[in-house]
Design a protein around this motif. Structure first.
Motif, PDB file in Angstrom:
ATOM      1  N   GLN A 182      12.088   0.766  -1.673  1.00  0.00           N
ATOM      2  CA  GLN A 182      11.808   1.006  -0.262  1.00  0.00           C
ATOM      3  C   GLN A 182      10.324   0.738   0.011  1.00  0.00           C
ATOM      4  OE1 GLN A 182      13.080   4.838   1.175  1.00  0.00           O
ATOM      5  NE2 GLN A 182      13.120   4.150   3.311  1.00  0.00           N
ATOM      6  N   LEU A 183      10.068  -0.174   0.938  1.00  0.00           N
ATOM      7  CA  LEU A 183       8.711  -0.594   1.280  1.00  0.00           C
ATOM      8  C   LEU A 183       8.294   0.055   2.597  1.00  0.00           C
ATOM      9  CD1 LEU A 183       6.220  -2.449   0.899  1.00  0.00           C
ATOM     10  CD2 LEU A 183       7.527  -4.257   2.052  1.00  0.00           C
ATOM     11  N   PHE A 184       7.183   0.805   2.569  1.00  0.00           N
ATOM     12  CA  PHE A 184       6.712   1.517   3.748  1.00  0.00           C
ATOM     13  C   PHE A 184       5.514   0.853   4.414  1.00  0.00           C
ATOM     14  CE2 PHE A 184       8.823   4.728   1.119  1.00  0.00           C
ATOM     15  CZ  PHE A 184       9.652   5.335   2.045  1.00  0.00           C
ATOM     16  N   GLU A 185       4.565   0.353   3.614  1.00  0.00           N
ATOM     17  CA  GLU A 185       3.349  -0.201   4.197  1.00  0.00           C
ATOM     18  C   GLU A 185       2.886  -1.463   3.479  1.00  0.00           C
ATOM     19  OE1 GLU A 185       0.187   2.616   4.250  1.00  0.00           O
ATOM     20  OE2 GLU A 185       1.179   3.993   5.639  1.00  0.00           O
ATOM     21  N   THR A 202       0.812  -1.226   0.000  1.00  0.00           N
ATOM     22  CA  THR A 202       0.000   0.000   0.000  1.00  0.00           C
ATOM     23  C   THR A 202       0.837   1.265   0.000  1.00  0.00           C
ATOM     24  OG1 THR A 202      -0.221  -0.315   2.409  1.00  0.00           O
ATOM     25  CG2 THR A 202      -2.063  -1.010   1.017  1.00  0.00           C
ATOM     26  N   ALA A 203       2.144   1.160   0.285  1.00  0.00           N
ATOM     27  CA  ALA A 203       3.024   2.332   0.201  1.00  0.00           C
ATOM     28  C   ALA A 203       4.443   1.855  -0.056  1.00  0.00           C
ATOM     29  CB  ALA A 203       2.961   3.169   1.475  1.00  0.00           C
ATOM     30  N   ALA A 204       4.990   2.274  -1.180  1.00  0.00           N
ATOM     31  CA  ALA A 204       6.354   1.900  -1.549  1.00  0.00           C
ATOM     32  C   ALA A 204       6.874   2.898  -2.574  1.00  0.00           C
ATOM     33  CB  ALA A 204       6.404   0.491  -2.127  1.00  0.00           C
ATOM     34  N   THR A 220      11.314   5.492   9.822  1.00  0.00           N
ATOM     35  CA  THR A 220      10.186   5.447   8.875  1.00  0.00           C
ATOM     36  C   THR A 220       9.469   4.109   8.879  1.00  0.00           C
ATOM     37  OG1 THR A 220      11.627   4.718   7.065  1.00  0.00           O
ATOM     38  CG2 THR A 220      11.357   7.105   7.366  1.00  0.00           C
ATOM     39  N   GLN A 221       9.971   3.170   9.711  1.00  0.00           N
ATOM     40  CA  GLN A 221       9.393   1.821   9.777  1.00  0.00           C
ATOM     41  C   GLN A 221       9.335   1.171   8.392  1.00  0.00           C
ATOM     42  OE1 GLN A 221       7.957  -0.199  12.708  1.00  0.00           O
ATOM     43  NE2 GLN A 221       9.777   1.012  13.195  1.00  0.00           N
ATOM     44  N   SER A 222      10.427   1.354   7.651  1.00  0.00           N
ATOM     45  CA  SER A 222      10.476   0.853   6.280  1.00  0.00           C
ATOM     46  C   SER A 222      11.573  -0.190   6.110  1.00  0.00           C
ATOM     47  CB  SER A 222      10.704   2.002   5.297  1.00  0.00           C
ATOM     48  OG  SER A 222      11.990   2.563   5.490  1.00  0.00           O
ATOM     49  N   LEU A 223      11.480  -0.914   5.007  1.00  0.00           N
ATOM     50  CA  LEU A 223      12.460  -1.919   4.606  1.00  0.00           C
ATOM     51  C   LEU A 223      13.017  -1.542   3.248  1.00  0.00           C
ATOM     52  CD1 LEU A 223      10.188  -4.982   5.394  1.00  0.00           C
ATOM     53  CD2 LEU A 223      12.195  -4.381   6.731  1.00  0.00           C
ATOM     54  N   THR A 224      14.331  -1.632   3.086  1.00  0.00           N
ATOM     55  CA  THR A 224      14.960  -1.396   1.789  1.00  0.00           C
ATOM     56  C   THR A 224      15.404  -2.733   1.213  1.00  0.00           C
ATOM     57  OG1 THR A 224      15.721   0.811   2.420  1.00  0.00           O
ATOM     58  CG2 THR A 224      16.819  -0.236   0.553  1.00  0.00           C
ATOM     59  N   GLY A 240      -1.715  -1.342   4.677  1.00  0.00           N
ATOM     60  CA  GLY A 240      -1.904  -0.133   5.464  1.00  0.00           C
ATOM     61  C   GLY A 240      -1.155  -0.114   6.783  1.00  0.00           C
ATOM     62  N   ARG A 241      -0.375  -1.149   7.074  1.00  0.00           N
ATOM     63  CA  ARG A 241       0.396  -1.202   8.319  1.00  0.00           C
ATOM     64  C   ARG A 241       1.861  -0.928   8.022  1.00  0.00           C
ATOM     65  NH1 ARG A 241      -0.621  -6.753  11.320  1.00  0.00           N
ATOM     66  NH2 ARG A 241       0.948  -5.771  12.685  1.00  0.00           N
ATOM     67  N   PRO A 242       2.605  -0.339   8.988  1.00  0.00           N
ATOM     68  CA  PRO A 242       4.041  -0.121   8.777  1.00  0.00           C
ATOM     69  C   PRO A 242       4.745  -1.426   8.426  1.00  0.00           C
ATOM     70  CG  PRO A 242       3.294   1.057  10.724  1.00  0.00           C
ATOM     71  CD  PRO A 242       2.148   0.185  10.285  1.00  0.00           C
ATOM     72  N   ALA A 243       5.507  -1.415   7.347  1.00  0.00           N
ATOM     73  CA  ALA A 243       6.101  -2.649   6.830  1.00  0.00           C
ATOM     74  C   ALA A 243       7.066  -3.286   7.821  1.00  0.00           C
ATOM     75  CB  ALA A 243       6.811  -2.363   5.507  1.00  0.00           C
ATOM     76  N   LEU A 244       7.906  -2.475   8.458  1.00  0.00           N
ATOM     77  CA  LEU A 244       8.890  -3.036   9.384  1.00  0.00           C
ATOM     78  C   LEU A 244       8.203  -3.653  10.599  1.00  0.00           C
ATOM     79  CD1 LEU A 244      11.785  -3.561  10.169  1.00  0.00           C
ATOM     80  CD2 LEU A 244      11.922  -1.227  11.100  1.00  0.00           C
TER      81      LEU A 244
END
Length: 390
Positions: free
Chosen positions: A213-216, A207-209, A267-271, A219-223
């Motif tokens: 880089q993956l953010f969601e 839902t957000a990338a 950012t609670q993201s994964l690269t 709808g939940r924080p990816a990390l």
């Protein structure tokens, strides 16, 4: 084609001296391929020996997360293949790369490779392993060379994820990509890339990338979500993420696997090593020992299926194995089994050399009538090279 191998250990030096047996092969139609542990980066004597022995040859290579020599896997070493072609011309180009410039770098390298008058048959690419979007690099190369076989991999650094390099003019340099082109109608190339990981858990919507880089997810924080699957292993991120890659699901096609390279708590993201497209569905993956080894064997079969020549016991063959560090961490003491099953599928006069990587480059095996290079993760990727007699 004449092909000779050698191995270097930090304790004992070269397995065989770099004497006339190797140096009499030096010349513009000789390719010197080196995969080395990062501990050798600052070993000036090692690199001086290599460049002095082959002043007129094309030397390429990169840092690794494990070195493959025939059917065995080593650490803290270097492996060497010296390939002298009879009728094949070689040209090598190097370009700097950043996380944002992958496509432009691939496009520029493709343009330089295509400019030669001889018929380009294949390209072997080695890239910086961390500061790179491998998807963009593969796309730039493929758009510039749509009908050419492009294989290779991203340099490794064990499980440290700190620093990688490729060889430029025979010396380690970070932040670069090298591309070696094979020209003429005598060179024969086969390729194959397979994984063998099992998909588990529910499908999730990206839902957000942005790019890699993956953010969601849903709808939940990816990390946050990713850590919930890893449990106690989350403390070991990003290295522990190698044990749980993500599969990008494409309807009617094989899933594309992506490996975590870095995490961002803020950012609670994964690269990842390559793109995670927004709007795609993904699932987690986990290992099954037998399936991983079977995947390596399937990669060898894919090479045989793609190879346009006829394999004989008279010719010499080189197999370059690029396998993902995640497979090495999972298989542990069984790691030699995946290099054994690949080498067994080829004629007895085949030599195998390779490395454990942060990403693999190869056309998608199941993409019919397409040679478009793609970034793969967590696969065994093989390139077979030979030269038919004049």
């Amino acid at each position: 084609m004449i092909n000779r191998q050698n191995r270097y250990s930090t304790q004992q030096g070269w397995q065989q001296p770099l004497d006339a047996r190797y140096t009499d092969m030096d010349g513009p139609q000789t390719w010197v391929l080196v995969f080395a542990s990062r501990v050798l980066e600052d070993n000036a004597e090692f690199w001086q020996q290599l460049t002095s022995a082959f002043p007129n040859s094309l030397i390429t290579g990169c840092s690794s997360a494990g070195e493959i020599f025939q059917d065995e896997v080593y650490d803290d070493s270097a492996v060497l293949s010296v390939v002298q072609f009879a009728d094949t011309q070689l040209r090598c180009f190097a370009e700097p790369v950043t996380m944002q410039s992958g496509y432009a770098t691939g496009e520029s390298l493709a343009k330089q490779l295509a400019a030669a008058e001889d018929a380009l048959q294949g390209v072997f690419v080695l890239s910086e392993g961390l500061q790179i979007n491998g998807t963009d690099l593969a796309q730039g190369l493929s758009d510039g060379l749509p009908k050419i076989i492009i294989t290779g991999g991203l340099a490794g650094d064990g499980v440290d994820f700190g620093h990688t390099w490729v060889l430029v003019d025979g010396r380690p340099r970070s932040g670069y990509v090298t591309a070696l082109g094979f020209y003429g109608d005598k060179v024969q190339i086969g390729y194959g890339s397979q994984g063998g990981w099992d998909i588990f858990g529910p499908q999730r919507l990206v839902t957000a990338a942005k790019d890699n880089q993956l953010f969601e997810l849903d709808g939940r924080p990816a990390l946050e979500l990713y850590k919930s699957y890893l449990g106690e292993l989350a403390q070991g991120l990003p290295a522990s993420g190698l044990l749980f890659p993500i599969a990008i699901l494409n309807e009617g096609e094989e899933p594309i696997t992506r490996t975590v390279l870095a995490v961002d708590e803020a950012t609670q993201s994964l690269t990842f090593a390559g793109d995670i497209p927004q709007g795609k569905r993904v699932q987690l993956m986990r290992a099954n020992f037998e399936h991983l080894i079977n995947g390596a064997e399937d990669a060898a079969q894919a090479v045989l299926d793609s190879y346009r020549g006829v394999l004989t016991q008279e010719a010499n063959y080189l197999v370059i194995a690029v396998s993902c560090i995640g497979r090495k961490l999972i298989l542990k003491e069984r790691i030699d089994e995946e290099t054994e099953v690949t080498l067994e599928r080829f004629p007895s006069n085949t030599s195998q050399i390779g490395f454990y990587s942060y990403g693999e480059l190869s056309p998608q095996v199941f993409a019919q009538n397409s040679l478009q290079c793609q970034l793969h993760n967590q696969t065994m990727t093989l390139t077979l090279i030979s030269e038919i007699s004049a």
